[in-house]
Design an enzyme around this catalytic site. Structure first.
Site, short mmCIF file in Angstrom:
data_model
loop_
_atom_site.label_atom_id
_atom_site.label_comp_id
_atom_site.label_asym_id
_atom_site.label_seq_id
_atom_site.Cartn_x
_atom_site.Cartn_y
_atom_site.Cartn_z
N ARG A 230 0.86 -1.19 0.00
CA ARG A 230 0.00 0.00 0.00
C ARG A 230 0.90 1.24 0.00
NH1 ARG A 230 -3.28 -2.79 -1.64
NH2 ARG A 230 -5.40 -3.19 -0.96
N ASP A 254 4.59 -0.45 -6.94
CA ASP A 254 3.34 -0.82 -7.61
C ASP A 254 2.17 -0.07 -6.99
OD1 ASP A 254 1.80 -2.46 -9.45
OD2 ASP A 254 1.00 -3.44 -7.65
N GLU A 259 -2.06 7.61 -5.22
CA GLU A 259 -2.44 6.91 -6.46
C GLU A 259 -3.90 7.08 -6.86
OE1 GLU A 259 -1.52 2.82 -5.15
OE2 GLU A 259 -3.61 2.32 -5.50
N HIS A 291 -0.56 -0.28 -9.72
CA HIS A 291 -1.31 -1.23 -8.86
C HIS A 291 -1.71 -2.45 -9.71
CE1 HIS A 291 -3.43 -1.20 -4.77
NE2 HIS A 291 -3.36 -2.45 -5.19
P1 NAI Z 1 -1.91 -11.55 4.91
O1 NAI Z 1 -2.96 -11.12 5.87
O2 NAI Z 1 -1.83 -12.98 4.52
O3 NAI Z 1 -0.47 -11.10 5.47
C1 NAI Z 1 -0.18 -9.85 5.98
C2 NAI Z 1 0.83 -10.03 7.10
O4 NAI Z 1 1.27 -8.74 7.51
C3 NAI Z 1 0.27 -10.75 8.32
O5 NAI Z 1 1.08 -11.86 8.64
C4 NAI Z 1 0.32 -9.68 9.41
O6 NAI Z 1 0.59 -10.20 10.69
C5 NAI Z 1 1.46 -8.82 8.91
N1 NAI Z 1 1.50 -7.49 9.50
C6 NAI Z 1 0.48 -6.73 9.98
N2 NAI Z 1 0.96 -5.56 10.44
C7 NAI Z 1 2.29 -5.58 10.26
C8 NAI Z 1 3.34 -4.68 10.53
N3 NAI Z 1 3.11 -3.49 11.10
N4 NAI Z 1 4.61 -5.03 10.19
C9 NAI Z 1 4.86 -6.22 9.62
N5 NAI Z 1 3.91 -7.13 9.33
C10 NAI Z 1 2.64 -6.80 9.65
O7 NAI Z 1 -2.11 -10.62 3.63
P2 NAI Z 1 -1.53 -10.84 2.18
O8 NAI Z 1 -2.55 -11.54 1.34
O9 NAI Z 1 -0.17 -11.40 2.27
O10 NAI Z 1 -1.49 -9.33 1.64
C11 NAI Z 1 -0.59 -8.37 2.17
C12 NAI Z 1 -0.89 -7.00 1.60
O11 NAI Z 1 -0.60 -6.97 0.20
C13 NAI Z 1 -2.38 -6.59 1.64
O12 NAI Z 1 -2.73 -6.07 2.91
C14 NAI Z 1 -2.44 -5.53 0.58
O13 NAI Z 1 -2.14 -4.27 1.15
C15 NAI Z 1 -1.32 -5.91 -0.39
N6 NAI Z 1 -1.84 -6.36 -1.69
C16 NAI Z 1 -1.44 -5.69 -2.82
C17 NAI Z 1 -1.90 -6.08 -4.07
C18 NAI Z 1 -1.45 -5.41 -5.34
O14 NAI Z 1 -2.04 -5.65 -6.41
N7 NAI Z 1 -0.41 -4.58 -5.32
C19 NAI Z 1 -2.87 -7.17 -4.21
C20 NAI Z 1 -3.17 -7.85 -2.96
C21 NAI Z 1 -2.68 -7.43 -1.75
#
Ligand code: NAI
Length: 326
Positions: A230, A254, A259, A291
């Site tokens: 993000r 990305d 954005e 994105h």
């Molecule tokens: P997920 O929920 O499986 O993993 C996120 C991890 O981040 C969790 O293990 C959580 O404990 C950890 N976390 C939370 N706060 C944190 C912090 N302050 N410092 C370090 N780690 C922390 O989610 P997933 O599926 O892996 O997605 C992660 C992020 O990727 C989403 O929240 C979204 O923002 C982004 N995303 C971007 C996309 C894109 O097209 N560029 C598409 C899909 C997701």
């Protein structure tokens, strides 16, 4: 027949969602983003379907509730753009918790390889019949250290890819994940030891502008900063300063702080008014993608399938297993 107003839709949304339309759910596609100026377009809908740059704040939620909209179905995993507190007791909110972590992780590695081996520059050069190799030197990824912030589904997929490249893998996450194939360390150690830092955590109040002047200072000289998570996890002005001084060797973005008004749209006939974005895209060691990391056929299909399941569960009064609330 239940009606759903889809906001911020593109051709690929229509293509993937039309396949799932059925006799119980009627879809109406709007190209506009959902915000306070467009919320009235949801009149007559029982639910709305939104994406990453729709602004679903308190005002919008109150309006939706007054219009009789009972459900906000996010067709993405991140939900930082929804005021969940305001939604409580008024509108149910669901998301797509996982669709293809590989799509995002593979795009992330694509950015790293492009920046390191300067493929974006080589592509332009050879098209211009310039076959010189001057200034195209990269480094072996093998043996280098990647620091993964957020070791959830995408962070783990990214770690596996990096393992394939023979990299050392460090990870930071407040909640340790047993599927993570790297070494868990604290943030300071990750900043200090990583050649490449890749962000894979959701945006929250705690990690707003996590990459800033102070944290950049702790990094190795020439560190790569890759953000496919993000935009607001990064202080863009501080990253530009780091790039200018050479402290940051390259940046792959990305996502971008500002954005919302730019990404997903075609401004190729216009002058970009955002000077910060213009500065970033003028730099040879920066790649900005719009994105795009999620954009694979597999991910789009899974997003449509899960979103429609969420909508159906809501309309049928079944348990909403992908509900998000505070
Ligand atoms: P997920 O929920 O499986 O993993 C996120 C991890 O981040 C969790 O293990 C959580 O404990 C950890 N976390 C939370 N706060 C944190 C912090 N302050 N410092 C370090 N780690 C922390 O989610 P997933 O599926 O892996 O997605 C992660 C992020 O990727 C989403 O929240 C979204 O923002 C982004 N995303 C971007 C996309 C894109 O097209 N560029 C598409 C899909 C997701």
């Amino acid at each position: 027949m239940n009606k759903v107003a889809f906001f911020d839709t593109k051709s690929y949304d229509k293509e993937s969602f039309n396949k799932f339309e059925n006799e119980n759910i009627k879809i109406r596609f709007f190209e506009n983003k959902l915000n306070i100026d467009t919320v009235s377009m949801a009149r007559g809908a029982d639910a709305v379907c939104v994406f990453v740059n729709d602004s679903i704040d308190k005002e919008v939620i109150n309006e939706l509730s007054e219009l009789g909209v009972g459900h906000i179905a996010l067709r993405c995993s991140g939900y930082n753009n929804v005021d969940l507190k305001a939604a409580k007791g008024k509108v149910k909110v669901s998301h797509v918790p996982a669709y293809s972590p590989y799509a995002i992780a593979e795009h992330t590695m694509g950015m790293i390889l492009t920046l390191n081996r300067k493929l974006h520059r080589a592509y332009i050069r050879t098209r211009d019949h310039n076959f010189s190799l001057e200034s195209l030197i990269g480094f072996d990824l093998h043996g280098k250290t990647v620091g993964i912030i957020g070791t959830g589904k995408i962070g783990c997929a990214m770690a596996e890819i990096c393992r394939g490249f023979g990299m050392e893998i460090l990870g930071y996450d407040p909640f340790k994940n047993s599927n993570f194939c790297g070494k868990n360390v604290d943030l300071d150690e990750l900043f200090k030891k990583s050649d490449i830092i890749s962000l894979h955590c959701p945006l929250s109040k705690e990690n707003y502008k996590l990459i800033n002047k102070n944290t950049i200072e702790k990094c190795k000289n020439g560190v790569f900063i890759i953000n496919t998570s993000r935009g607001k996890l990064v202080d863009t002005a501080d990253v530009i300063a780091g790039l200018k001084s050479g402290k940051i060797g390259a940046a792959g973005l990305d996502v971008y702080e500002e954005e919302t008004e730019v990404f997903f749209e075609d401004f190729s006939d216009e002058i970009i008014k955002d000077d910060t974005l213009s500065t970033l895209i003028s730099m040879p060691n920066v790649i900005v993608t719009s994105h795009q990391a999620f954009l694979t056929r597999e991910a789009l299909n899974k997003i449509a399938e899960t979103t429609m399941e969420n909508l159906e569960s809501f309309f049928e009064g079944k348990e909403l297993k992908n509900e998000i609330s505070v």
